[in-house]
Design a protein around this motif. Sequence first.
Motif, PDB file in Angstrom:
ATOM      1  N   ARG A  87       6.942  -9.993   4.782  1.00  0.00           N
ATOM      2  CA  ARG A  87       5.807 -10.467   5.583  1.00  0.00           C
ATOM      3  C   ARG A  87       6.252 -10.841   6.997  1.00  0.00           C
ATOM      4  O   ARG A  87       5.538 -10.613   7.959  1.00  0.00           O
ATOM      5  CB  ARG A  87       5.159 -11.677   4.911  1.00  0.00           C
ATOM      6  N   GLN A 109       4.218  -7.553  -9.551  1.00  0.00           N
ATOM      7  CA  GLN A 109       3.433  -8.407  -8.650  1.00  0.00           C
ATOM      8  C   GLN A 109       3.919  -8.265  -7.209  1.00  0.00           C
ATOM      9  O   GLN A 109       3.107  -8.179  -6.277  1.00  0.00           O
ATOM     10  CB  GLN A 109       3.541  -9.871  -9.091  1.00  0.00           C
ATOM     11  N   THR A 112       2.711  -5.019  -5.649  1.00  0.00           N
ATOM     12  CA  THR A 112       1.299  -5.104  -5.259  1.00  0.00           C
ATOM     13  C   THR A 112       1.150  -5.834  -3.927  1.00  0.00           C
ATOM     14  O   THR A 112       0.416  -5.392  -3.041  1.00  0.00           O
ATOM     15  CB  THR A 112       0.478  -5.815  -6.358  1.00  0.00           C
ATOM     16  N   GLU A 113       1.877  -6.936  -3.768  1.00  0.00           N
ATOM     17  CA  GLU A 113       1.808  -7.702  -2.514  1.00  0.00           C
ATOM     18  C   GLU A 113       2.399  -6.920  -1.342  1.00  0.00           C
ATOM     19  O   GLU A 113       1.850  -6.943  -0.236  1.00  0.00           O
ATOM     20  CB  GLU A 113       2.531  -9.045  -2.675  1.00  0.00           C
ATOM     21  N   ARG A 115       2.524  -3.678  -0.996  1.00  0.00           N
ATOM     22  CA  ARG A 115       1.576  -2.609  -0.658  1.00  0.00           C
ATOM     23  C   ARG A 115       0.345  -3.158   0.063  1.00  0.00           C
ATOM     24  O   ARG A 115      -0.244  -2.477   0.889  1.00  0.00           O
ATOM     25  CB  ARG A 115       1.136  -1.847  -1.916  1.00  0.00           C
ATOM     26  N   ARG A 116      -0.023  -4.402  -0.249  1.00  0.00           N
ATOM     27  CA  ARG A 116      -1.138  -5.031   0.449  1.00  0.00           C
ATOM     28  C   ARG A 116      -0.755  -5.297   1.909  1.00  0.00           C
ATOM     29  O   ARG A 116      -1.554  -5.090   2.824  1.00  0.00           O
ATOM     30  CB  ARG A 116      -1.532  -6.340  -0.245  1.00  0.00           C
ATOM     31  N   LEU A 117       0.491  -5.717   2.126  1.00  0.00           N
ATOM     32  CA  LEU A 117       0.966  -5.993   3.481  1.00  0.00           C
ATOM     33  C   LEU A 117       1.153  -4.716   4.300  1.00  0.00           C
ATOM     34  O   LEU A 117       0.878  -4.682   5.488  1.00  0.00           O
ATOM     35  CB  LEU A 117       2.291  -6.768   3.439  1.00  0.00           C
ATOM     36  N   GLN A 118       1.673  -3.682   3.641  1.00  0.00           N
ATOM     37  CA  GLN A 118       1.900  -2.398   4.314  1.00  0.00           C
ATOM     38  C   GLN A 118       1.705  -1.286   3.281  1.00  0.00           C
ATOM     39  O   GLN A 118       2.593  -1.016   2.482  1.00  0.00           O
ATOM     40  CB  GLN A 118       3.307  -2.337   4.911  1.00  0.00           C
ATOM     41  N   PRO A 119       0.549  -0.640   3.284  1.00  0.00           N
ATOM     42  CA  PRO A 119       0.219   0.347   2.248  1.00  0.00           C
ATOM     43  C   PRO A 119       1.208   1.504   2.094  1.00  0.00           C
ATOM     44  O   PRO A 119       1.330   2.065   1.017  1.00  0.00           O
ATOM     45  CB  PRO A 119      -1.153   0.868   2.680  1.00  0.00           C
ATOM     46  N   LYS A 141       0.157   4.444  -8.037  1.00  0.00           N
ATOM     47  CA  LYS A 141       0.119   3.334  -7.084  1.00  0.00           C
ATOM     48  C   LYS A 141       1.056   3.520  -5.893  1.00  0.00           C
ATOM     49  O   LYS A 141       1.151   2.650  -5.049  1.00  0.00           O
ATOM     50  CB  LYS A 141       0.446   2.019  -7.801  1.00  0.00           C
TER      51      LYS A 141
END
Length: 169
Positions: A87, A109, A112-113, A115-119, A141
Motif C-alpha cells: 500500500r 486474503q 485479494t487485498e 488485487r484491490r490495491l492494484q488489479p 482471479k
Amino acid sequence: RGHRGALKVSSELGRGTTFKLLFPCATGPAETPASVAPARTLWRGQGVVLIADDEETIRSTAARMLRALGFDTALVANGREAVDAFRENPGAYALVLLDLTMPHMDGEQAFTELRRLQPDVRVVLMSGFNRQEAVARFTGKGLASFLQKPFSMEALTEVMQSVLSGEGK
C-alpha cells in the motif's frame, strides 16, 4: 496428504519417541536419469520482489536466490505486513512472492487485498501444499504462477522468467 503419504508419531515416557514415515507404493520401475543436463545460462531479472512468508528461513533463502538472479527484495512475515508494505508504494514491486498459510492474514486474503490495491499486480503463490490444492481458490482471479515449496533455483528462475515475460504459469 497430497501425495497419499503419512507421518505417525508415538511417544512413551521413559521409552522415547518413534516416527514412522509412510509412502505410497511405487507403481512402476525406478527411473534412471539418461544424462546430466548441460548447465544453463543464468537468466537475470531486475526490480524489487516483495516476499511474504511467516518462516524466516524461507524468506531469507528466497531473498538470497532472488538476489543471485539480479533482484532486490523486501521481506515481510505475514499477509498484513505484505498489504501494508504494498500500500505504501504499489509501483515499487516487480512482483509479490506470497505464502499461502500465514498468521494475521493468510495468502488468500492478502492476494485479494493486493488485487484491490492494484488489479494487475503479479503474485506468485508459494506453498507446501500441492499445486492443485493450493491454487484451486485462485482460479480465474489472476494469480500469476505457483511455486511448490521447497523450490530449487531452477524452479524459481523458470517461474520468475515466465511471469515477468508475461507468459505466466
